[in-house]
Motif scaffolding. Sequence first.
Motif, mmCIF file in Angstrom:
data_model
loop_
_atom_site.group_PDB
_atom_site.id
_atom_site.type_symbol
_atom_site.label_atom_id
_atom_site.label_comp_id
_atom_site.label_asym_id
_atom_site.label_seq_id
_atom_site.Cartn_x
_atom_site.Cartn_y
_atom_site.Cartn_z
ATOM 1 N N LYS A 298 0.839 -1.203 0.000
ATOM 2 C CA LYS A 298 0.000 0.000 0.000
ATOM 3 C C LYS A 298 0.871 1.249 0.000
ATOM 4 O O LYS A 298 1.985 1.252 0.539
ATOM 5 N N SER A 299 0.355 2.298 -0.591
ATOM 6 C CA SER A 299 1.070 3.575 -0.584
ATOM 7 C C SER A 299 0.940 4.226 0.787
ATOM 8 O O SER A 299 -0.031 3.998 1.517
ATOM 9 N N LEU A 300 1.915 5.028 1.144
ATOM 10 C CA LEU A 300 1.870 5.731 2.425
ATOM 11 C C LEU A 300 0.776 6.790 2.391
ATOM 12 O O LEU A 300 0.564 7.442 1.355
ATOM 13 N N PRO A 301 0.059 6.967 3.495
ATOM 14 C CA PRO A 301 -1.050 7.947 3.496
ATOM 15 C C PRO A 301 -0.531 9.362 3.270
ATOM 16 O O PRO A 301 0.449 9.789 3.896
ATOM 17 N N PRO A 302 -1.172 10.115 2.380
ATOM 18 C CA PRO A 302 -0.722 11.489 2.123
ATOM 19 C C PRO A 302 -1.125 12.470 3.225
ATOM 20 O O PRO A 302 -0.500 13.527 3.370
ATOM 21 N N ALA A 303 -2.166 12.138 4.005
ATOM 22 C CA ALA A 303 -2.627 13.056 5.042
ATOM 23 C C ALA A 303 -1.597 13.174 6.158
ATOM 24 O O ALA A 303 -1.028 12.177 6.600
ATOM 25 N N ASN A 304 -1.361 14.418 6.572
ATOM 26 C CA ASN A 304 -0.447 14.733 7.688
ATOM 27 C C ASN A 304 1.001 14.333 7.411
ATOM 28 O O ASN A 304 1.785 14.151 8.338
ATOM 29 N N GLN A 305 1.361 14.164 6.158
ATOM 30 C CA GLN A 305 2.742 13.808 5.829
ATOM 31 C C GLN A 305 3.655 15.019 6.030
ATOM 32 O O GLN A 305 3.406 16.085 5.467
ATOM 33 N N PRO A 306 4.718 14.908 6.835
ATOM 34 C CA PRO A 306 5.603 16.049 7.097
ATOM 35 C C PRO A 306 6.275 16.551 5.815
ATOM 36 O O PRO A 306 6.390 15.827 4.819
ATOM 37 N N VAL A 307 6.743 17.768 5.878
ATOM 38 C CA VAL A 307 7.321 18.414 4.693
ATOM 39 C C VAL A 307 8.583 17.714 4.239
ATOM 40 O O VAL A 307 8.780 17.439 3.056
ATOM 41 N N HIS A 308 9.471 17.390 5.171
ATOM 42 C CA HIS A 308 10.777 16.828 4.819
ATOM 43 C C HIS A 308 10.781 15.306 4.890
ATOM 44 O O HIS A 308 11.845 14.701 5.039
ATOM 45 N N PHE A 309 9.633 14.663 4.749
ATOM 46 C CA PHE A 309 9.565 13.207 4.781
ATOM 47 C C PHE A 309 10.217 12.621 3.526
ATOM 48 O O PHE A 309 9.923 13.041 2.405
ATOM 49 N N THR A 310 11.123 11.644 3.731
ATOM 50 C CA THR A 310 11.864 11.061 2.607
ATOM 51 C C THR A 310 11.657 9.559 2.466
ATOM 52 O O THR A 310 12.428 8.897 1.759
ATOM 53 N N GLY A 311 10.660 9.002 3.131
ATOM 54 C CA GLY A 311 10.361 7.583 2.949
ATOM 55 C C GLY A 311 10.823 6.671 4.056
ATOM 56 O O GLY A 311 10.790 5.443 3.891
ATOM 57 N N ALA A 312 11.219 7.210 5.198
ATOM 58 C CA ALA A 312 11.633 6.364 6.317
ATOM 59 C C ALA A 312 10.405 5.698 6.928
ATOM 60 O O ALA A 312 9.432 6.367 7.286
ATOM 61 N N VAL A 313 10.466 4.372 7.075
ATOM 62 C CA VAL A 313 9.355 3.596 7.624
ATOM 63 C C VAL A 313 9.906 2.698 8.724
ATOM 64 O O VAL A 313 10.822 1.905 8.490
ATOM 65 N N GLY A 314 9.362 2.831 9.914
ATOM 66 C CA GLY A 314 9.816 2.024 11.036
ATOM 67 C C GLY A 314 9.710 2.788 12.333
ATOM 68 O O GLY A 314 8.705 3.455 12.606
ATOM 69 N N LYS A 315 10.776 2.709 13.128
ATOM 70 C CA LYS A 315 10.826 3.389 14.425
ATOM 71 C C LYS A 315 12.252 3.890 14.601
ATOM 72 O O LYS A 315 13.194 3.094 14.660
#
Length: 536
Positions: A298-315
């Motif tokens: 699934k694609s990452l949700p676009p809502a509330n996505q931070p400005v400088h988000f570069t695709g990091a997924v995890g913790k």
Amino acid sequence: MSTGVKTVIIKGKLHTLLLWVCLLSLQWANGQVKFYTQVNESVIQFPQTFQVQYIIEGSKSVQNFQVPEFADFRVEGTFDYQNTTSIQAQTKQLLESYTKIVILSPRRSGRFTIPGAMAIVDGKKLRSASVKVLIQSTGLSSVNTGRDEEVDMENATELQPGEDVTEEIHRNFFLRTELNKTSCYVGEPVMAVYKAYSRLSTTAQVVKRPSLNGFSVIEMVDGYDNKQEVEMYKGNAYYVNIIRKVQLVPLQEGSFTLDPAEVEGMIHFRKKDAATGAWEPANYPVAVSSPPVELTVKSLPPANQPVHFTGAVGKFSIAVNAPNIPIRQGDLVKIQVVLSGTGNLNLLTAPVVKWPRGVDTADPAVKEDVNKYVYPLTGTKEFEYSFAAPDTGNCVIPAIEFPYFDPDQKVYKIAVSKPLTMEIKAAASKAEVQERNEALVQGNQTGIPKHLYFFAAIVLGIAGWIFYQSWQIRKSKRLAKQAPPQQVIPVPPVQQEINPDEWLAMAREALQQSDKNASARRYKMPYGRWSLQNVQ
């Protein structure tokens, strides 16, 4: 004032009071501290590792955090994530949180309770709630019995009259593919294990390993060998070989069918003759492949996505490290920005750093330190920046924000580092440089380690021995040149022995010829050696 008007006023005041009560309740709810336990999966295949998260939200201080004991699990690792900021989807406000992650691997299958943790939060002692998990003993990652005798190969390899060979092979020799999840987000790691199951006497080899296009692939096994394990599947024990075990990080959304693995070989049966009842060997070629497995990304949700988000997924958490030595103007300074956590570490890019005025840096040097044997991928990724120290005074690097998507909570979060302040001193003067050089020279003169003296003595001894040997050689040559020449004493020629009969013959010949020297010439002897008086 009429009664109707008074009633309206009273109702209006009641509505206002209720509104204020609701607002205060919301404010109290928003400011309430939450301490809870979260497991990334509630159903886990044995012996797959999984992570337990103890999360504290809305707190100002966390002290004396105590992780419980896990009797039925092995602790593979523990990680702290402090100063983490999450974005609330409803209020779009930043919420400070503290998370401790514990990676566990089950010792056996069954239903278990993950106990809660304890901590002192804002001066109060709190405990998180426990959660239940199911460790399944079916499927590929099933219980390892550790007892080879449970694999009933004798009965499985015997073909009775009338039994279908194809059916026996299909039931006792097959490949399977296991995914720890069939649906994930882009960038969320998924563990895939390809295994071969057998209860037959088989000689086989892997002819095709899955290529797994469309994913970033991280091998979880250094080298694949023929080591077998015994596992249970649908009530029967099988010998199992790992064909491939990987962590897949999907790079794009969509529905994917994982590539199969293929094995070819020969099955060795014992076939019973219907007429005689005798057992005879029977070999059958076989070619099997793993069934197709679907994975939905699934694609990452676009809502509330931070400005400088570069695709990091995890913790993840972030920290900035500076040199612990005095910094002077013009010195080369190295700053490390370290990302720690679990997730798609191999795909993380450098966070945005707001450098102070006068600081000019190039692309950072990148270094990874990850544990690929644990799912999900765990470790650190370091970005090292180098720059020349600017003007004197305090050089401040503001707090660095690193946004990421938490697939367990399905929200975007921002890891925030602490601001970094470096004191830049004035460049060293010529007098200071000279004084430092003199101190270094003096230190070298007085601070020579004692073991260097020992090596120096050995070197001097070897050099002295070489010098002595060369001096002896030169002396021998000089004495040889000064010695007088030695006289050569001539060696007299060997005298030939003459037979007495020959003497008489020569004497007779000499008398007849009146020649005194006949015998001397014949035997090449000196003149006068032989005389007639010597002959009787």
